[in-house]
Design a protein around this motif. Structure first.
Motif, PDB file in Angstrom:
ATOM      1  N   LEU A 299       0.837  -1.201   0.000  1.00 43.31           N
ATOM      2  CA  LEU A 299       0.000   0.000   0.000  1.00 43.31           C
ATOM      3  C   LEU A 299       0.876   1.257   0.000  1.00 43.31           C
ATOM      4  O   LEU A 299       0.661   2.176  -0.795  1.00 43.31           O
ATOM      5  CB  LEU A 299      -0.934  -0.005   1.210  1.00 43.31           C
ATOM      6  CG  LEU A 299      -1.820   1.227   1.406  1.00 43.31           C
ATOM      7  CD1 LEU A 299      -2.789   1.383   0.242  1.00 43.31           C
ATOM      8  CD2 LEU A 299      -2.573   1.114   2.726  1.00 43.31           C
ATOM      9  N   LEU A 300       1.859   1.270   0.859  1.00 46.10           N
ATOM     10  CA  LEU A 300       2.735   2.432   1.011  1.00 46.10           C
ATOM     11  C   LEU A 300       3.550   2.727  -0.242  1.00 46.10           C
ATOM     12  O   LEU A 300       3.825   3.894  -0.549  1.00 46.10           O
ATOM     13  CB  LEU A 300       3.671   2.199   2.202  1.00 46.10           C
ATOM     14  CG  LEU A 300       4.622   3.318   2.581  1.00 46.10           C
ATOM     15  CD1 LEU A 300       3.857   4.586   2.937  1.00 46.10           C
ATOM     16  CD2 LEU A 300       5.489   2.874   3.743  1.00 46.10           C
ATOM     17  N   GLU A 301       3.898   1.704  -0.984  1.00 38.61           N
ATOM     18  CA  GLU A 301       4.746   1.866  -2.171  1.00 38.61           C
ATOM     19  C   GLU A 301       4.209   2.919  -3.136  1.00 38.61           C
ATOM     20  O   GLU A 301       4.966   3.686  -3.720  1.00 38.61           O
ATOM     21  CB  GLU A 301       4.872   0.519  -2.883  1.00 38.61           C
ATOM     22  CG  GLU A 301       5.708   0.539  -4.132  1.00 38.61           C
ATOM     23  CD  GLU A 301       5.782  -0.827  -4.792  1.00 38.61           C
ATOM     24  OE1 GLU A 301       6.779  -1.059  -5.481  1.00 38.61           O
ATOM     25  OE2 GLU A 301       4.851  -1.639  -4.614  1.00 38.61           O
ATOM     26  N   HIS A 302       2.914   2.988  -3.295  1.00 39.11           N
ATOM     27  CA  HIS A 302       2.316   3.929  -4.243  1.00 39.11           C
ATOM     28  C   HIS A 302       2.349   5.373  -3.754  1.00 39.11           C
ATOM     29  O   HIS A 302       2.108   6.293  -4.523  1.00 39.11           O
ATOM     30  CB  HIS A 302       0.889   3.508  -4.590  1.00 39.11           C
ATOM     31  CG  HIS A 302       0.874   2.312  -5.459  1.00 39.11           C
ATOM     32  ND1 HIS A 302       0.876   2.389  -6.825  1.00 39.11           N
ATOM     33  CD2 HIS A 302       0.909   0.991  -5.158  1.00 39.11           C
ATOM     34  CE1 HIS A 302       0.895   1.169  -7.340  1.00 39.11           C
ATOM     35  NE2 HIS A 302       0.920   0.314  -6.346  1.00 39.11           N
ATOM     36  N   PHE A 303       2.663   5.578  -2.487  1.00 36.39           N
ATOM     37  CA  PHE A 303       2.714   6.925  -1.923  1.00 36.39           C
ATOM     38  C   PHE A 303       4.135   7.460  -1.772  1.00 36.39           C
ATOM     39  O   PHE A 303       4.325   8.631  -1.479  1.00 36.39           O
ATOM     40  CB  PHE A 303       2.013   6.954  -0.559  1.00 36.39           C
ATOM     41  CG  PHE A 303       0.557   6.608  -0.656  1.00 36.39           C
ATOM     42  CD1 PHE A 303      -0.358   7.552  -1.068  1.00 36.39           C
ATOM     43  CD2 PHE A 303       0.106   5.338  -0.342  1.00 36.39           C
ATOM     44  CE1 PHE A 303      -1.706   7.243  -1.168  1.00 36.39           C
ATOM     45  CE2 PHE A 303      -1.233   5.015  -0.440  1.00 36.39           C
ATOM     46  CZ  PHE A 303      -2.146   5.971  -0.853  1.00 36.39           C
TER      47      PHE A 303
ATOM     48  N   TRP B  66       7.471   9.157  -2.186  1.00 37.90           N
ATOM     49  CA  TRP B  66       7.944  10.348  -2.889  1.00 37.90           C
ATOM     50  C   TRP B  66       6.813  11.218  -3.433  1.00 37.90           C
ATOM     51  O   TRP B  66       7.023  12.032  -4.322  1.00 37.90           O
ATOM     52  CB  TRP B  66       8.916  10.008  -4.029  1.00 37.90           C
ATOM     53  CG  TRP B  66       9.969   9.033  -3.646  1.00 37.90           C
ATOM     54  CD1 TRP B  66      10.188   7.834  -4.246  1.00 37.90           C
ATOM     55  CD2 TRP B  66      10.942   9.133  -2.600  1.00 37.90           C
ATOM     56  NE1 TRP B  66      11.238   7.184  -3.633  1.00 37.90           N
ATOM     57  CE2 TRP B  66      11.716   7.966  -2.607  1.00 37.90           C
ATOM     58  CE3 TRP B  66      11.227  10.102  -1.642  1.00 37.90           C
ATOM     59  CZ2 TRP B  66      12.754   7.741  -1.719  1.00 37.90           C
ATOM     60  CZ3 TRP B  66      12.263   9.866  -0.750  1.00 37.90           C
ATOM     61  CH2 TRP B  66      13.009   8.713  -0.803  1.00 37.90           C
ATOM     62  N   LYS B  67       5.629  11.057  -2.911  1.00 39.48           N
ATOM     63  CA  LYS B  67       4.489  11.857  -3.361  1.00 39.48           C
ATOM     64  C   LYS B  67       4.153  12.909  -2.311  1.00 39.48           C
ATOM     65  O   LYS B  67       4.342  12.710  -1.124  1.00 39.48           O
ATOM     66  CB  LYS B  67       3.258  10.968  -3.605  1.00 39.48           C
ATOM     67  CG  LYS B  67       3.473   9.823  -4.584  1.00 39.48           C
ATOM     68  CD  LYS B  67       3.770  10.322  -5.970  1.00 39.48           C
ATOM     69  CE  LYS B  67       3.788   9.246  -7.007  1.00 39.48           C
ATOM     70  NZ  LYS B  67       5.046   8.667  -7.341  1.00 39.48           N
ATOM     71  N   SER B  68       3.620  14.019  -2.781  1.00 39.06           N
ATOM     72  CA  SER B  68       3.160  15.064  -1.858  1.00 39.06           C
ATOM     73  C   SER B  68       1.839  14.631  -1.226  1.00 39.06           C
ATOM     74  O   SER B  68       1.223  13.650  -1.660  1.00 39.06           O
ATOM     75  CB  SER B  68       2.952  16.369  -2.623  1.00 39.06           C
ATOM     76  OG  SER B  68       1.845  16.238  -3.507  1.00 39.06           O
ATOM     77  N   GLN B  69       1.386  15.395  -0.253  1.00 40.55           N
ATOM     78  CA  GLN B  69       0.084  15.094   0.357  1.00 40.55           C
ATOM     79  C   GLN B  69      -1.026  15.163  -0.685  1.00 40.55           C
ATOM     80  O   GLN B  69      -1.912  14.302  -0.705  1.00 40.55           O
ATOM     81  CB  GLN B  69      -0.198  16.051   1.514  1.00 40.55           C
ATOM     82  CG  GLN B  69       0.655  15.776   2.718  1.00 40.55           C
ATOM     83  CD  GLN B  69       0.294  16.664   3.893  1.00 40.55           C
ATOM     84  OE1 GLN B  69      -0.772  17.277   3.932  1.00 40.55           O
ATOM     85  NE2 GLN B  69       1.181  16.735   4.858  1.00 40.55           N
TER      86      GLN B  69
END
Length: 115
Positions: free
Chosen positions: A40-44, A46-49
């Motif tokens: 689940l975390l992998e897709h988030f 280096w992404k902003s909020q």
């Protein structure tokens, strides 16, 4: 039977029909929870909020699937450790109410020992 009990029954039935209970020990289930959480975390990463909110919208089915996997493994972990997950959650909420009183924690993201 409430909805939670129905879901637990479905999870246990799925497991038992495949004879997988033999593989469901606390160590392996804890690892499975972490692996699914990482998926689940992998897709988030280096992404902003804002981007993270968009991911949930655009990858809703994927997000639901990973969340369901995590939830299912939590139920199986609780079963393998003889923990009543509802009672555990209720007890933890009561502990947190004491650690995070409204007058100190409202609108504040600090940990309880930083008030």
């Amino acid at each position: 039977m409430n909805i939670f009990e129905k879901i637990k029954k479905m999870i246990f039935s799925f497991r038992d029909e495949r004879d997988w209970k033999q593989f469901h020990n606390p160590k392996d289930l804890a690892e499975a929870i972490m692996i699914e959480s990482w998926e689940l975390l992998e897709h988030f990463l280096w992404k902003s909020q804002q981007q993270s909110k968009e991911i949930v919208i655009h990858k809703k089915e994927y997000t639901e699937d990973e969340l369901a996997d995590i939830f299912s493994y939590l139920i199986l972990f609780a079963d393998s450790t003889w923990i009543d997950i509802f009672s555990a959650v209720i007890k933890k909420i009561e502990k947190n109410k004491k650690k995070y009183p409204i007058e100190k924690s409202k609108g504040n993201s600090n940990k309880y020992n930083e008030f």
